[in-house]
Motif scaffolding. Structure first.
Motif, PDB file in Angstrom:
ATOM      1  N   GLY A   1     -14.386 -37.942 -13.858  1.00 46.66           N
ATOM      2  CA  GLY A   1     -14.658 -38.831 -13.830  1.00 46.66           C
ATOM      3  C   GLY A   1     -14.886 -39.376 -12.435  1.00 46.66           C
ATOM      4  N   ILE A   2     -13.613 -39.379 -11.997  1.00 43.00           N
ATOM      5  CA  ILE A   2     -13.557 -40.153 -10.573  1.00 43.00           C
ATOM      6  C   ILE A   2     -13.755 -39.198  -9.796  1.00 43.00           C
ATOM      7  N   MET A   3     -13.839 -37.471  -9.885  1.00 43.99           N
ATOM      8  CA  MET A   3     -14.821 -36.845  -8.739  1.00 43.99           C
ATOM      9  C   MET A   3     -16.194 -37.443  -8.961  1.00 43.99           C
ATOM     10  N   GLN A   4     -16.631 -36.963 -10.270  1.00 44.30           N
ATOM     11  CA  GLN A   4     -18.450 -37.836 -10.534  1.00 44.30           C
ATOM     12  C   GLN A   4     -18.473 -38.985  -9.797  1.00 44.30           C
ATOM     13  N   GLY A   5     -17.941 -39.772  -9.315  1.00 46.74           N
ATOM     14  CA  GLY A   5     -17.797 -41.340  -8.987  1.00 46.74           C
ATOM     15  C   GLY A   5     -17.786 -41.008  -7.255  1.00 46.74           C
ATOM     16  N   ALA A   6     -16.911 -39.734  -6.719  1.00 42.83           N
ATOM     17  CA  ALA A   6     -17.161 -39.787  -5.188  1.00 42.83           C
ATOM     18  C   ALA A   6     -18.199 -38.924  -4.550  1.00 42.83           C
ATOM     19  N   LEU A   7     -19.157 -38.489  -6.095  1.00 37.95           N
ATOM     20  CA  LEU A   7     -19.882 -37.435  -5.415  1.00 37.95           C
ATOM     21  C   LEU A   7     -21.680 -38.077  -5.306  1.00 37.95           C
ATOM     22  N   THR A   8     -21.017 -39.193  -6.219  1.00 41.93           N
ATOM     23  CA  THR A   8     -22.639 -40.569  -5.960  1.00 41.93           C
ATOM     24  C   THR A   8     -22.092 -41.501  -5.150  1.00 41.93           C
ATOM     25  N   ALA A   9     -20.745 -42.199  -4.893  1.00 41.10           N
ATOM     26  CA  ALA A   9     -20.628 -42.948  -3.749  1.00 41.10           C
ATOM     27  C   ALA A   9     -20.710 -42.250  -2.123  1.00 41.10           C
ATOM     28  N   GLY A  10     -21.037 -41.152  -2.221  1.00 40.54           N
ATOM     29  CA  GLY A  10     -21.439 -40.013  -1.243  1.00 40.54           C
ATOM     30  C   GLY A  10     -22.937 -40.134  -0.754  1.00 40.54           C
ATOM     31  N   GLY A  11     -23.373 -39.980  -2.144  1.00 43.25           N
ATOM     32  CA  GLY A  11     -24.360 -39.913  -2.108  1.00 43.25           C
ATOM     33  C   GLY A  11     -25.497 -41.943  -1.616  1.00 43.25           C
ATOM     34  N   ILE A  12     -24.350 -42.449  -1.847  1.00 41.77           N
ATOM     35  CA  ILE A  12     -25.090 -43.903  -1.610  1.00 41.77           C
ATOM     36  C   ILE A  12     -24.163 -44.015   0.480  1.00 41.77           C
ATOM     37  N   ILE A  13     -23.715 -42.896   0.304  1.00 38.53           N
ATOM     38  CA  ILE A  13     -23.148 -43.751   1.949  1.00 38.53           C
ATOM     39  C   ILE A  13     -23.659 -43.064   2.395  1.00 38.53           C
ATOM     40  N   GLY A  14     -24.587 -41.776   2.115  1.00 40.69           N
ATOM     41  CA  GLY A  14     -25.126 -40.506   3.170  1.00 40.69           C
ATOM     42  C   GLY A  14     -26.242 -41.436   3.670  1.00 40.69           C
ATOM     43  N   PRO A  15     -27.550 -42.140   3.147  1.00 38.22           N
ATOM     44  CA  PRO A  15     -28.729 -42.320   3.608  1.00 38.22           C
ATOM     45  C   PRO A  15     -28.079 -43.530   4.519  1.00 38.22           C
ATOM     46  N   LEU A  16     -27.598 -44.452   4.351  1.00 40.94           N
ATOM     47  CA  LEU A  16     -27.387 -45.936   5.405  1.00 40.94           C
ATOM     48  C   LEU A  16     -26.647 -45.300   6.802  1.00 40.94           C
ATOM     49  N   PHE A  17     -25.950 -43.716   6.733  1.00 38.95           N
ATOM     50  CA  PHE A  17     -25.211 -43.813   8.380  1.00 38.95           C
ATOM     51  C   PHE A  17     -26.211 -42.797   8.817  1.00 38.95           C
ATOM     52  N   GLY A  18     -26.795 -41.460   7.754  1.00 42.10           N
ATOM     53  CA  GLY A  18     -28.086 -41.403   8.182  1.00 42.10           C
ATOM     54  C   GLY A  18     -29.497 -42.244   8.744  1.00 42.10           C
ATOM     55  N   GLY A  19     -29.800 -43.279   8.087  1.00 40.55           N
ATOM     56  CA  GLY A  19     -30.267 -44.065   8.963  1.00 40.55           C
ATOM     57  C   GLY A  19     -29.945 -45.051  10.298  1.00 40.55           C
ATOM     58  N   ILE A  20     -28.785 -45.036   9.684  1.00 41.01           N
ATOM     59  CA  ILE A  20     -28.950 -45.398  11.293  1.00 41.01           C
ATOM     60  C   ILE A  20     -28.653 -44.693  12.452  1.00 41.01           C
ATOM     61  N   LEU A  21     -27.768 -43.320  12.707  1.00 37.95           N
ATOM     62  CA  LEU A  21     -28.131 -42.665  13.093  1.00 37.95           C
ATOM     63  C   LEU A  21     -29.365 -42.363  13.915  1.00 37.95           C
ATOM     64  N   ALA A  22     -30.180 -42.181  12.605  1.00 34.28           N
ATOM     65  CA  ALA A  22     -31.490 -41.508  13.072  1.00 34.28           C
ATOM     66  C   ALA A  22     -32.399 -42.181  14.045  1.00 34.28           C
ATOM     67  N   GLU A  23     -32.043 -43.528  13.904  1.00 38.63           N
ATOM     68  CA  GLU A  23     -32.689 -44.938  14.561  1.00 38.63           C
ATOM     69  C   GLU A  23     -31.843 -44.666  15.869  1.00 38.63           C
ATOM     70  N   LEU A  24     -30.345 -44.725  16.704  1.00 30.29           N
ATOM     71  CA  LEU A  24     -29.748 -44.837  17.562  1.00 30.29           C
ATOM     72  C   LEU A  24     -29.842 -43.500  18.401  1.00 30.29           C
ATOM     73  N   PHE A  25     -29.797 -42.654  17.674  1.00 27.85           N
ATOM     74  CA  PHE A  25     -29.984 -41.122  18.510  1.00 27.85           C
ATOM     75  C   PHE A  25     -30.243 -40.023  18.167  1.00 27.85           C
ATOM     76  N   GLY A  26     -31.374 -40.447  17.504  1.00 21.39           N
ATOM     77  CA  GLY A  26     -32.295 -39.471  16.592  1.00 21.39           C
ATOM     78  C   GLY A  26     -30.963 -38.378  15.283  1.00 21.39           C
ATOM     79  N   MET A  27     -32.337 -37.322  15.002  1.00 22.29           N
ATOM     80  CA  MET A  27     -31.751 -36.966  13.748  1.00 22.29           C
ATOM     81  C   MET A  27     -30.755 -35.193  14.325  1.00 22.29           C
ATOM     82  N   ARG A  28     -30.580 -35.363  14.899  1.00 23.55           N
ATOM     83  CA  ARG A  28     -29.893 -34.150  15.917  1.00 23.55           C
ATOM     84  C   ARG A  28     -28.890 -34.096  15.816  1.00 23.55           C
TER      85      ARG A  28
END
Length: 399
Positions: free
Chosen positions: A136-163
Motif C-alpha cells: 500500500g505504501i509503495m502504491q501510494g508512492a507511485l501515485t504521489a510521484g504521479g502528482i509531483i511529476g506534472p507540477l515540476f514538468g510544467g514549471i520546467l517547461a515554462e522556465l527552461f524548455g521541455m528538454r
C-alpha cells in the motif's frame, strides 16, 4: 537486509521513477510542436504513435525480463531497468525529429520493468503480516510521484524548455541506479522456504513457464489488465471534460490540472490504508470493496453539471480506486513462490501494458460516437463486472 530500510529506499525510488515519467508524458504534444516542429494538424497522430509505442514493446519484454530476474537476480534486473531508463530519458532530450522520439519511446519500452522488480524485491523482504501495508505504501508512492511529476514538468517547461525535463528525469533514474547498486541487496532466497503448491493452485510453484496457467494468477492478470483499461479509458478525456465544464473560468489550465490531480491526492493518502485493511480482513475482500465503491463513484462522476460536483466525485473515486492494485499485488505475492515472483510481476506489468494500449482506443470511441459522460459509465460498469467475477472466482478457489 532490514525490511523497513528496504521499504524506505524502494519507496523513494518509486517516487523518482513515477515523477520522472509523469513529468514528461502529459507534455509530449507540446514537445512535438515546440521542439520537434510537428504541425498542429498532425500532432494528435504523432502523439498517439509516440505514446503507445512504449506499451507495445514493454508488453512483449516484461515477461522475458521477469523470467531473467528469477534466474539472474531481481536486484540485477532493477539495476538494468534503472540504467537503461536513464539513458532513454537522456536520448529523449537530444532527439530532433518525431521519428527519433518514437524510437526513443520504443527503447524505453525495452528498458522498462523497474516497478515490477521493485515490487518483487519488496514482497520477498516484507514480513507476511506487513505485506499489505508495504504494498500500500509503495502504491501510494507511485501515485504521489504521479502528482509531483506534472507540477515540476510544467514549471520546467515554462522556465527552461521541455528538454530540461528529460535531462532531469534522466538524472533521477540514474540516482535510482546508484541507490540500487550500493544500498539494496539481492534477497537471499536460500533462507526463504519454498511455498508448497496448494490443490487449487495447480503447479503454481513448478515451472515458471506455466505460471500464467495457474487459475488464480491468470485471473488476477486479467483483472489487472481491465483495471488499467479503466484508468486509460478515462484519463485522455478528463482534461477536455473538465475544460468543457469550466468554460470561461479564469486560470483554466491551473484549475483543470488541480481537478485532474484530486484523484491522485486521494489515492496517495488512502493506498496504505487499503493495504492495512487487506492485511487484517483479507485482500480479496479489500479488492471487492474497492472495485464496487470505485465503480459506483465512476457512475456518479457522470452526473454532476458543475465543476465543484465533478471535483468532489473525482476525489471520491481516488479514495476507493487506490485499494485495487495493492490488493492484486498482495494476492499474487501470497500465491507465488519467492523464486518465481520476478516472472509473476513481469506478467502483471505486461498485462497492464496491454490494458494501457486498449483503454485510450475504447475511451476515444465511446467519447466520439456516444458522448464523453458515457466513458464514466463504461468505467464503472467494467469495475463492477470485475468485482462480481472476483467474488464468484473466490468462491471457487475456497472449495
Amino acid at each position: 537486509m532490514n525490511w523497513k530500510v528496504c521499504l524506505a529506499i524502494l519507496t523513494c525510488n518509486v517516487v523518482f521513477m513515477s515523477s520522472s515519467y509523469t513529468m514528461l508524458i502529459p507534455f509530449l504534444p507540446m514537445y512535438l510542436t515546440r521542439e520537434l516542429g510537428v504541425s498542429a494538424t498532425s500532432v494528435n497522430i504523432w502523439s498517439g504513435i509516440v505514446f503507445s509505442s512504449t506499451f507495445l514493446v514493454s508488453a512483449i519484454m516484461a515477461p522475458i525480463w521477469g523470467k531473467m530476474a528469477d534466474r539472474k537476480g531481481k536486484r540485477l534486473m532493477a539495476i538494468r531497468a534503472s540504467l537503461l531508463l536513464s539513458v532513454s530519458y537522456f536520448l529523449g532530450g537530444i532527439v530532433t525529429t518525431p521519428l527519433q522520439l518514437t524510437f526513443m519511446r520504443m527503447f524505453q519500452g525495452f528498458a522498462a520493468g523497474l516497478w515490477p522488480m521493485e515490487l518483487a524485491i519488496m514482497t520477498i523482504y516484507a514480513p507476511p503480516q506487513k505485506l499489505g501495508i508495504c504494498l500500500g505504501i509503495m502504491q501510494g508512492a507511485l501515485t504521489a510521484g504521479g502528482i509531483i511529476g506534472p507540477l515540476f514538468g510544467g514549471i520546467l517547461a515554462e522556465l527552461f524548455g521541455m528538454r530540461m525535463s528529460f535531462f532531469l528525469a534522466s538524472g533521477a533514474l540514474f540516482l535510482n541506479f546508484l541507490v540500487l547498486v550500493f544500498f539494496i541487496k539481492e534477497p537471499d532466497l536460500s533462507r526463504v522456504p519454498a511455498k508448497p503448491a496448494e490443490p487449487d493452485e495447480g503447479e503454481a510453484t513448478a515451472e515458471p513457464k506455466s505460471l500464467w496457467k495457474v487459475p488464480i494468477i491468470f485471473h488476477m492478470l486479467i483483472c489487472s489488465a481491465l483495471v488499467q483499461v479503466v484508468i486509460l479509458i478515462v484519463q485522455p478525456i478528463l482534461t477536455t471534460y473538465i475544460s468543457h465544464m469550466a468554460q470561461n473560468m479564469d486560470n483554466l489550465v491551473f484549475v483543470s490540472g488541480l481537478v485532474f490531480s484530486l484523484g491522485g491526492f486521494a489515492s496517495a493518502i488512502t493506498a496504505p490504508l487499503w493495504g492495512r485493511f487487506g492485511q487484517h480482513h483479507g485482500f480479496f475482500k479489500s479488492m471487492r470493496y474497492a472495485l464496487v465503491l470505485a465503480g459506483i463513484f465512476f457512475f456518479l462522476q457522470a452526473l454532476p453539471t458543475t465543476l465543484y460536483g465533478f471535483a468532489a466525485s473525482q476525489f471520491a473515486v481516488g479514495l476507493f480506486f487506490s485499494g485495487i492494485f495493492p490488493s492484486i499485488n498482495a494476492i499474487l505475492a501470497e500465491h507465488t513462490d519467492a523464486r518465481t515472483k520476478g516472472h509473476v510481476f513481469g506478467l502483471l506489468f505486461s498485462a497492464q501494458q496491454i490494458g494501457a494500449m486498449t483503454g485510450p482506443i475504447l475511451g476515444g470511441a465511446i467519447a466520439t460516437f456516444i458522448g464523453m459522460k458515457y466513458v464514466f459509465f463504461a468505467a464503472g460498469l467494467i469495475l463492477l463486472a470485475i468485482s462480481w467475477t472476483v467474488r464468484r472466482k473466490r468462491t471457487q478457489y475456497s472449495h
